[in-house]
Design an enzyme around this catalytic site. Structure first.
Site, PDB file in Angstrom:
ATOM      1  N   LYS A  52       0.730  -1.177   0.014  1.00  9.47           N
ATOM      2  CA  LYS A  52      -0.060  -0.120  -0.050  1.00  9.47           C
ATOM      3  C   LYS A  52       0.961   1.635   0.039  1.00  9.47           C
ATOM      4  O   LYS A  52       0.941   1.627  -0.325  1.00  9.47           O
ATOM      5  CB  LYS A  52      -1.055  -0.075   1.098  1.00  9.47           C
ATOM      6  CG  LYS A  52      -1.818  -1.235   1.021  1.00  9.47           C
ATOM      7  CD  LYS A  52      -2.746  -1.572   1.998  1.00  9.47           C
ATOM      8  CE  LYS A  52      -3.641  -2.164   2.072  1.00  9.47           C
ATOM      9  NZ  LYS A  52      -4.397  -3.141   2.865  1.00  9.47           N
ATOM     10  N   GLN A  96      -4.374  -1.519  10.319  1.00  8.27           N
ATOM     11  CA  GLN A  96      -4.716  -2.394   9.297  1.00  8.27           C
ATOM     12  C   GLN A  96      -4.479  -4.193   9.976  1.00  8.27           C
ATOM     13  O   GLN A  96      -4.222  -3.999  10.951  1.00  8.27           O
ATOM     14  CB  GLN A  96      -2.717  -3.119   8.738  1.00  8.27           C
ATOM     15  CG  GLN A  96      -2.733  -4.825   7.949  1.00  8.27           C
ATOM     16  CD  GLN A  96      -3.305  -4.486   7.095  1.00  8.27           C
ATOM     17  OE1 GLN A  96      -2.891  -4.067   5.871  1.00  8.27           O
ATOM     18  NE2 GLN A  96      -4.140  -5.654   6.548  1.00  8.27           N
ATOM     19  N   ASP A 119     -10.688   3.158   4.347  1.00 11.73           N
ATOM     20  CA  ASP A 119     -10.910   2.058   4.434  1.00 11.73           C
ATOM     21  C   ASP A 119     -12.474   1.383   3.774  1.00 11.73           C
ATOM     22  O   ASP A 119     -12.576  -0.201   3.828  1.00 11.73           O
ATOM     23  CB  ASP A 119     -10.366   0.540   5.225  1.00 11.73           C
ATOM     24  CG  ASP A 119      -9.533   0.341   5.005  1.00 11.73           C
ATOM     25  OD1 ASP A 119      -9.458  -0.235   4.051  1.00 11.73           O
ATOM     26  OD2 ASP A 119      -8.646  -0.635   5.827  1.00 11.73           O
TER      27      ASP A 119
END
Ligand code: NDP
Length: 293
Positions: A52, A96, A119
């Site tokens: 990412k 994460q 997200d």
């Protein structure tokens, strides 16, 4: 059968984002800035976060990686989120997952400022998705809709079976496929571990989206001739002949199913690359304040 090349489409999307960033910045906009929080040293999580961050650099974003030991307390982590929520230079950030057991994931997800929740996991953003309001669509489902759109796959009126009802993949995917949108408008059946006669549901499907986490679970006898298959699964299976000692396979028996399909995604190289490209797209939307003013 046509292979859906997620690597190629993700590259296209990244190139488009890079061009848009250039234009935005040259017009006086700020350089988009994504931050990522990584807790612990799980190799898969480290690899995902690493990709990412690398992709951010490629498209001209700033990125910040904040690493914490697995022993960090929930209160300390909440404090770190608070810092990011109040940092005006950070447009969006991710935490994460999974997190260590002593940290309540729901509490963490709810502590992310919705306008920075690239997200798309925050209840407010999930609610906005359900209500057709502008929102950050979670990255994997968003990436899949992009694949359907860019391959111009007819979805309207089709029977779509989504296997798996997780909050990050199956559930939002089922909502998206049922929407009154051009590359949606499906009749959706959401299947899970308690579904009776999964095979019958799958045989009735024009589109199967498999997000189960079980290697080669969907087999050719479950697939109708001409179906479209989107394989979300990423599973490690032992393979002593490879240097790493394992290979990645999807939730679909690719070799068996591919000959029956009109379109199918491979693993790797299908949905996976799209997930990161979609996260980057959400970050650009955040920097341009297109979802939250
Ligand atoms: P979860 O483990 O959270 O969910 C799995 C789902 O599959 C559950 O809803 C479960 O049902 C269902 N399931 C399990 N066994 C069966 C069965 N025998 N029959 C029908 N349904 C079943 O997984 P995720 O959604 O997080 O991930 C799914 C897969 O996708 C994994 O391989 C993961 O690695 C991969 N993934 C890939 C991404 C990418 O970028 N390509 C991103 C995210 C995930 P129930 O709810 O009843 O338990």
């Amino acid at each position: 059968m046509e292979l859906i090349d997620g690597k190629k489409i993700a590259q296209q999307l990244q190139d488009e984002i890079a061009a848009e960033v250039k234009q935005f910045v040259s017009g006086g906009g700020k350089v988009p800035h994504l931050a990522a929080i990584l807790v612990g040293d799980d190799p898969a999580s480290m690899a995902y976060v690493g990709s990412k961050v690398k992709t951010c650099e490629k498209v001209g974003f700033k990125s910040t990686l904040k690493k914490f030991p697995a022993t960090i307390s929930e209160a300390e982590l909440l404090h770190e989120l608070d810092v990011l929520n109040n940092d005006n230079d950070i447009d969006g950030y991710i935490v994460q997952l999974p997190l260590p057991k002593h940290i309540n994931e729901h509490k963490i997800i709810e502590a992310v400022k919705p306008s920075k929740d690239v997200d798309g996991f925050h209840p407010i953003n999930v609610g906005r998705l359900v209500l057709d309001l502008p929102t950050y669509i979670s990255a994997t489902p968003f990436g899949i809709t992009q694949l359907l759109e860019r391959y111009n796959i007819e979805t309207s009126g089709k029977n779509c079976v989504v296997i798996g009802r997780s909050h990050i993949v199956g559930s939002p995917m089922s909502i998206l496929m049922a929407k009154n949108d051009k590359f949606a408008n499906c009749t959706v059946t959401l299947c899970h571990s308690r579904t009776k006669d999964l095979k019958a549901h799958c045989l009735n499907a024009d589109i199967i989206i498999a997000a189960i986490g079980k290697p080669n679970f969907v087999t050719a006898d479950m697939v109708k001739q001409g179906a479209v298959i989107i394989d979300v699964g990423i599973n490690r299976v032992d393979d002593a002949s490879l240097p790493k000692g394992y290979k990645l396979v999807g939730d679909v028996d690719f070799e068996g199913c591919a000959p029956k399909c009109s379109y199918i995604t491979p693993v790797p190289g299908g949905v996976g690359p799209m997930t990161i490209a979609s996260l980057i797209k959400n970050t650009l939307l955040a920097a341009k304040k297109e979802i939250y003013a």
